[in-house]
Design a protein around this motif. Sequence first.
Motif, PDB file in Angstrom:
ATOM      1  N   LEU A   1      36.078  84.151  -2.397  1.00 37.53           N
ATOM      2  CA  LEU A   1      35.873  82.735  -2.692  1.00 37.53           C
ATOM      3  C   LEU A   1      34.421  82.451  -3.072  1.00 37.53           C
ATOM      4  O   LEU A   1      34.158  81.630  -3.953  1.00 37.53           O
ATOM      5  CB  LEU A   1      36.306  81.882  -1.500  1.00 37.53           C
TER       6      LEU A   1
ATOM      7  N   ALA B   1      38.377  87.196   2.163  1.00 32.76           N
ATOM      8  CA  ALA B   1      38.566  85.888   1.532  1.00 32.76           C
ATOM      9  C   ALA B   1      37.226  85.202   1.308  1.00 32.76           C
ATOM     10  O   ALA B   1      37.000  84.606   0.250  1.00 32.76           O
ATOM     11  CB  ALA B   1      39.468  85.016   2.401  1.00 32.76           C
TER      12      ALA B   1
ATOM     13  N   LYS C   1      34.010  83.509  -6.663  1.00 25.62           N
ATOM     14  CA  LYS C   1      34.579  82.521  -7.577  1.00 25.62           C
ATOM     15  C   LYS C   1      33.684  81.271  -7.679  1.00 25.62           C
ATOM     16  O   LYS C   1      33.544  80.687  -8.741  1.00 25.62           O
ATOM     17  CB  LYS C   1      35.982  82.104  -7.114  1.00 25.62           C
ATOM     18  N   LEU C   2      33.073  80.885  -6.559  1.00 25.99           N
ATOM     19  CA  LEU C   2      32.171  79.739  -6.573  1.00 25.99           C
ATOM     20  C   LEU C   2      30.965  80.009  -7.467  1.00 25.99           C
ATOM     21  O   LEU C   2      30.571  79.173  -8.273  1.00 25.99           O
ATOM     22  CB  LEU C   2      31.700  79.419  -5.152  1.00 25.99           C
TER      23      LEU C   2
ATOM     24  N   ILE D   1      43.850  85.200  -5.868  1.00 25.12           N
ATOM     25  CA  ILE D   1      43.327  85.400  -4.514  1.00 25.12           C
ATOM     26  C   ILE D   1      44.463  85.511  -3.510  1.00 25.12           C
ATOM     27  O   ILE D   1      44.446  86.363  -2.621  1.00 25.12           O
ATOM     28  CB  ILE D   1      42.346  84.268  -4.141  1.00 25.12           C
TER      29      ILE D   1
END
Length: 67
Positions: A58, A54, A61-62, A25
């Motif tokens: 993110l 971002a 990814k969560l 990232i």
Amino acid sequence: MCRIAFWQWVFTRIEVKRCRLDNEIGEILGSQLDAEKSAGRPVRLVRSRISAKAAKLLFKKLVEGLE
């Protein structure tokens, strides 16, 4: 509060080259930030775009971590 936190995170951890995250990232956001700044775009606009990207990365990814 989330927008302020993202802005501070971008300003301190992504924009400063020596403090960048040492992961996927950090590399993606850092390279996009550098490219847009070198293209002459206004810094506020670049930070806003990086914050939005971002948030998307993110969140992705969560969700991957929850599956």
